[in-house]
Scaffold this active site. Sequence first.
Site, PDB file in Angstrom:
ATOM      1  N   ASP A 151       0.830  -1.196   0.000  1.00 53.78           N
ATOM      2  CA  ASP A 151       0.000   0.000   0.000  1.00 53.78           C
ATOM      3  C   ASP A 151       0.870   1.254   0.000  1.00 53.78           C
ATOM      4  OD1 ASP A 151      -1.908   1.966   0.412  1.00 53.78           O
ATOM      5  OD2 ASP A 151      -2.246   1.455   2.512  1.00 53.78           O
ATOM      6  N   LYS A 163      -0.839   1.921 -25.629  1.00 55.67           N
ATOM      7  CA  LYS A 163      -1.790   1.393 -26.606  1.00 55.67           C
ATOM      8  C   LYS A 163      -3.216   1.771 -26.218  1.00 55.67           C
ATOM      9  CE  LYS A 163       1.081  -2.608 -27.819  1.00 55.67           C
ATOM     10  NZ  LYS A 163       1.192  -4.089 -27.773  1.00 55.67           N
ATOM     11  N   PHE A 164      -3.525   1.678 -24.939  1.00 54.85           N
ATOM     12  CA  PHE A 164      -4.854   2.042 -24.451  1.00 54.85           C
ATOM     13  C   PHE A 164      -5.138   3.517 -24.721  1.00 54.85           C
ATOM     14  CE2 PHE A 164      -7.278   3.994 -20.975  1.00 54.85           C
ATOM     15  CZ  PHE A 164      -8.468   3.279 -21.040  1.00 54.85           C
ATOM     16  N   ASP A 186      -7.619  10.231 -18.324  1.00 55.42           N
ATOM     17  CA  ASP A 186      -8.391  10.335 -19.555  1.00 55.42           C
ATOM     18  C   ASP A 186      -9.878  10.538 -19.261  1.00 55.42           C
ATOM     19  OD1 ASP A 186      -8.943   7.862 -18.539  1.00 55.42           O
ATOM     20  OD2 ASP A 186      -8.557   6.747 -20.381  1.00 55.42           O
ATOM     21  N   ASP A 196      -7.835   5.076 -11.087  1.00 52.18           N
ATOM     22  CA  ASP A 196      -9.243   4.720 -11.276  1.00 52.18           C
ATOM     23  C   ASP A 196     -10.114   5.960 -11.099  1.00 52.18           C
ATOM     24  OD1 ASP A 196     -11.860   3.659 -11.074  1.00 52.18           O
ATOM     25  OD2 ASP A 196     -11.093   1.793 -10.235  1.00 52.18           O
TER      26      ASP A 196
END
Length: 242
Positions: A127, A222-223, A186, A150
């Site tokens: 963590d 790539k993403f 993004d 996230d």
Amino acid sequence: MADNLTAPSTSSEGKAPADVPFPKTIRSYVRRTGRVTTGQAKAFEDIGPQFLLPYTNAPLDAQAAFGREGKLILEIGFGMGEATAHIARVRPEDNFLCCEVHEPGVGALLKRIGEQDIHNIRILQHDAVEVIDNMLPEGSLDGVHIFFPDPWHKKKHNKRRLIQGPLVAKLASRLKAGGYFHCATDWEPYAVQMLEVLGAEPQLANTAPAYAAKPDYRPLTKFENRGLRLGHGVWDLVFTKR
């Protein structure tokens, strides 16, 4: 990248009980399942002892850990390690301390380290909040990278986002004067929140009027390339320690 990260959590599963609206214990991650491939397992066995650092409740001796002096950059959540390996290659003079708990991701980065003959990465499979609290004294870092954490899209889950005032203040205190804090996302609503949170931290100054141009060292994954082809935006934020 950092898509296994979140913020508040109180249970051992990394999720807040339904009756606790504002969890009191902060973790930098949620554990996700995933299968370690044969190649990743071999990388754990062959080079894990050299590149994996044990978590300790004591300040990190970076020179001993890396076997040399160099600027120390902390990365929180590296996903499968594609960008991390690239940055370490194009910045061989810097030392990269990388926190990730997702075992396949750690195995994937170890595999890249072996295949690409990288020597300036060390991994803590722990963590990041506890690493910051107990292993990184104030003024010990030259930079912080948090790429594509996230976004927790639903409004009711926004409080789980990693980039929150208390963590940013803690990280800023670990930066040396002139050190930098680089985030990328993004998801535009998260970019807006990042800009607000980082801009509100008195220890930090924005290097741009708002969002920064992508630094040359951060590659397009790539993403990310796929998203850009679909018209999705990517926002970089680069702040420095006053």
